[in-house]
Design an enzyme around this catalytic site. Structure first.
Site, PDB file in Angstrom:
ATOM      1  CG  ASP A   1      -0.083  -0.037   2.530  1.00  0.00           C
ATOM      2  OD1 ASP A   1       0.913  -0.790   2.571  1.00  0.00           O
ATOM      3  OD2 ASP A   1      -0.422   0.686   3.485  1.00  0.00           O
ATOM      4  CD  GLU A   2      -1.108   4.825   2.839  1.00  0.00           C
ATOM      5  OE1 GLU A   2      -1.888   5.776   3.006  1.00  0.00           O
ATOM      6  OE2 GLU A   2      -0.578   4.208   3.786  1.00  0.00           O
TER       7      GLU A   2
HETATM    8  C1  ACM Z   1      -3.553   1.320   4.674  1.00  0.00           C
HETATM    9  O1  ACM Z   1      -4.419   1.804   5.416  1.00  0.00           O
HETATM   10  N1  ACM Z   1      -2.548   2.057   4.253  1.00  0.00           N
HETATM   11  C2  ACM Z   1      -3.623  -0.058   4.240  1.00  0.00           C
END
Ligand code: ACM
Length: 541
Positions: A348-349
Site C-alpha cells: 500500500d501507499e
Molecule cells: C492502509 O491503510 N494504508 C492499508
C-alpha cells in the site's frame, strides 16, 4: 463493586423505560446491601431468566428455542468425546467457568449429562457446530475442535454476564433450552493489529486475542513493520529489530518480538483458533528497515529513524540486487516461524516507488513468498501490478475511492484474486466514532457503530461476485493508540459488527436486532474489564 443485571430488548418501549428506572433502583440497592436484588426484569419472569438463543453475536445461522433450561451446578462435568485438541477446548471452557461459578467442573471422557463436547460428522463444516440445551445437559457437536471452540463462545454468551467475572458470583447458571445450528458465511474473519506505529507486548497481544476470539474471528493479521518500527527479530539482518525496532510514534522506546515471543503469540492465537497472518509491508512503509541498513537505500545513505505519522515517503530500492536478498531472507525466516498459510506483503501507499518499479518489485517478490510455501496477501494496490495466482487482495478503499481504482480491484476479483474487505470508512477500527472521540484518526470520516455494521460484504463492491469475497477484516492502526485499553476502546463495540458480517448469514442482518444484542454485550465487557465506547446508537442496559 457494581452488580450487573440483565434484561432483554423485546418489550414495548414504555415497559422498557419503566424497567430501566427499576433497574437503576435495583442496582442502587444491590450496591448498598451487597446482595443480589431479586426484582423482576422487564419482559421476563425473573431477573435471572436465561439469555434467549437469538441474543448471540454473531447471529447464529439458525436457532430453534424450546424446552426447559440446563442449569450448571457444582456437580456438572465437562465431558469431551474427541481427540486431544478437543479436550483442550474443554479445559478452556472450564477455565472460563470455574472462577465465577466456583464449581470444580472436571474435564473428563466419561459419564453422562453435564456439558458434552463431541467431535462427530455432521453438516457443520470445519468451523460450525450444533449446540443442544435441555434440562439433562448441553451437547456441543462439531466436526473438529475449531467448531467446538466457536460453540463454546456461543455458550458463554448464553450464560449471565457475571460468568465472565474472575471472582465467585451467586448464579444461578442457566442456559436456555433449544438448539443452535451454526456455521460461518465467510472463511476469512480477521482482525489486524498494527504493532509497528506503537509496539504492544506479547501479553497485550494475548489480551487482544482473547477479546477478538469471543466473536469467532479466525485470523490475526499482525502489521509487523512500517516506517516507525520493525517488530520481529530476523537473524540474518539483526539490525532490523535491534535498531529499526528501537522507537515508535512519538519517540517512545518501541520494541520487537524475539522469535520465541512470536512463536508464543502464534501458539496462543492457535489455542483460540486464530491463524496468525504476518505482514511485512513493502516496498513502501519501510523507513525502519532503510534506517537500519544503508545498503538498502538507492543512495547508500541510511535515513534517520522516524517517529512521526506521515506516510508514503519511503521505498526499498527496486533496482538493487541486495533488496531481493533482504526480501528473501526476511520471507524465509518469517515463513519458517509461521504455521499459517499466508504471508502479507503490504504493497500500500508506495508513493515513493515509481509505478513500473512497483510492478517489477511485485513480479519478483510474489514468487519468493510462494517458494517458501506461503500464499500472498497484499493491500488492494497489489491489483495495480499482477497478483500471483491464488493471491488475496485486501480492499481498504472508501465510498469516495475513484471508480477506476474500484474497477481495477473488481477486475482482479473476476480474474480469480480473492478479496478481503476492510473498507476504511466501515471496518477501520482506528477511525474516530464522532468529532468528540479522544483517540483515533478521521481521514476516512467518522465511523459510528451503525455505519461500521450496516453494509453487506457480498454486495459491497460493484462488479464483484460474492464468490470472490473471502471475508472481512477489521484493521486497527495505532498511530494514536499505545495501551491495551485504548485498543479496546476503538475496537469495542465496532469489532463485533465486523465479526457478524463475516460469520452470520446475510438474512440475519438487521440493525435494530443487532443494536439490541450489542447492548447485551455491555455487561459482559464490564465483567471482563474491556474498555468500550458507550455509543449513543446502542441502547446500553
Ligand atoms: C492502509 O491503510 N494504508 C492499508
Amino acid at each position: 463493586m457494581r452488580r450487573q443485571r440483565r434484561h432483554h430488548g423485546t418489550t414495548p418501549r414504555t415497559t422498557r423505560l419503566l424497567g430501566s428506572l427499576l433497574l437503576v433502583v435495583a442496582v442502587g440497592a444491590a450496591t448498598v446491601a451487597a446482595t443480589p436484588a431479586r426484582g423482576p426484569a422487564p419482559g421476563t419472569a425473573s431477573g435471572r431468566s436465561p439469555v434467549p438463543l437469538d441474543r448471540v453475536i454473531p447471529a447464529p445461522a439458525s436457532v430453534d428455542p424450546g424446552g426447559r433450561p440446563y442449569r450448571i451446578t457444582e456437580k456438572t462435568r465437562i465431558r469431551v468425546d474427541g481427540p486431544r485438541e478437543a479436550r483442550g477446548v474443554g479445559e478452556y471452557l472450564a477455565g472460563v467457568l470455574r472462577p465465577s461459578t466456583g464449581y470444580p467442573l472436571p474435564v473428563t471422557d466419561r459419564g453422562t449429562g453435564g456439558i458434552r463436547l463431541r467431535v462427530a460428522e455432521g453438516p457443520y463444516g470445519s468451523e460450525g457446530y450444533r449446540l443442544r440445551s435441555g434440562p439433562s445437559g448441553i451437547t456441543l457437536t462439531a466436526a473438529g475442535p475449531a467448531g467446538l471452540f466457536h460453540g463454546v463462545q456461543t455458550l458463554r454468551q448464553l450464560l449471565p454476564a457475571d460468568v465472565e467475572r474472575r471472582t465467585r458470583q451467586p448464579g444461578p447458571w442457566l442456559v436456555t433450552g433449544g438448539t443452535v445450528t451454526d456455521s460461518p458465511r465467510f472463511g476469512w474473519r480477521g482482525a489486524m493489529l498494527d504493532v509497528s506505529r506503537h509496539f504492544f507486548s506479547v501479553d497485550e497481544v494475548k489480551r487482544y486475542i482473547d477479546r477478538i476470539a469471543l466473536y469467532k474471528l479466525n485470523k490475526l493479521h499482525l502489521h509487523l513493520s512500517d516506517d516507525q518500527g520493525w517488530r520481529i527479530a530476523i537473524d540474518s539482518w539483526p539490525r532490523l529489530a535491534a535498531y529499526g525496532g528501537s522507537t515508535e510514534v512519538g519517540g517512545g522506546p518501541g520494541g520487537f518480538y524475539t522469535k520465541d515471543d512470536y512463536r508464543e503469540i502464534v501458539r496462543y492465537a492457535a489455542s483460540r483458533y486464530l491463524e496468525v497472518v504476518p505482514e511485512i509491508d513493502m516496498p513502501g512503509h519501510t523507513n525502519a528497515a532503510l534506517a537500519s541498513y544503508a545498503e538498502l537505500n538507492c543512495d547508500g545513505v541510511a535515513p534517520p529513524l522516524y517517529t512521526g505519522t506521515q506516510v508514503g515517503f519511503s521505498s526499498l530500492c527496486v533496482g538493487k540486487e541486495v533488496t531481493y536478498d533482504f526480501v528473501e531472507d526476511v520471507v524465509r525466516e518469517i515463513a519458517a516461524l509461521t504455521p499459517g498459510r499466508y504471508l502479507h506483503i503490504g504493497g500500500d501507499e508506495a508513493h515513493s516507488t515509481p509505478h513500473e518499479e512497483y510492478v517489477a518489485f511485485m513480479e519478483r517478490v510474489q514468487p519468493v513468498v510462494a517458494r517458501y510455501g506461503k500464499t500472498v496477501v497484499g493491500w488492494h494496490q497489489l491489483t495495480g501490478a499482477t497478483p500471483a495466482k491464488g493471491a488475496l487482495a485486501q480492499y481498504w478503499g472508501l465510498d469516495g475511492t475513484g471508480a477506476a481504482e474500484k474497477e481495477r480491484v473488481a477486475e482482479a476479483a473476476r480474474n480469480g484474486t480473492g478479496l478481503i474487505l476492510s473498507p476504511a470508512d466501515r471496518a477501520y477500527m482506528d477511525m474516530k466514532y464522532d468529532a468528540n472521540t479522544p483517540l483515533g484518526l478521521s481521514w476516512a470520516g467518522y465511523v459510528e457503530v451503525r455505519r461500521s455494521y450496516d453494509w453487506d460484504p457480498g454486495a459491497y463492491l460493484e462488479g464483484v461476485p460474492e464468490s470472490a469475497v473471502r471475508g472481512v477484516e477489521a484493521p486497527l492502526w495505532t498511530e494514536t493508540l499505545d495501551e491495551a485499553g485504548e485498543l479496546e476502546f476503538m475496537a469495542f463495540p465496532r469489532l463485533p459488527g465486523i465479526a457478524e458480517l463475516g460469520w452470520s448469514p446475510a438474512g440475519t442482518h438487521d440493525w435494530e436486532s443487532y443494536r439490541s444484542r450489542l447492548a447485551g454485550q455491555g455487561p459482559r465487557w464490564e465483567a471482563m474489564g474491556v474498555s468500550f465506547y458507550r455509543s449513543p446508537q446502542v441502547p446500553w442496559e
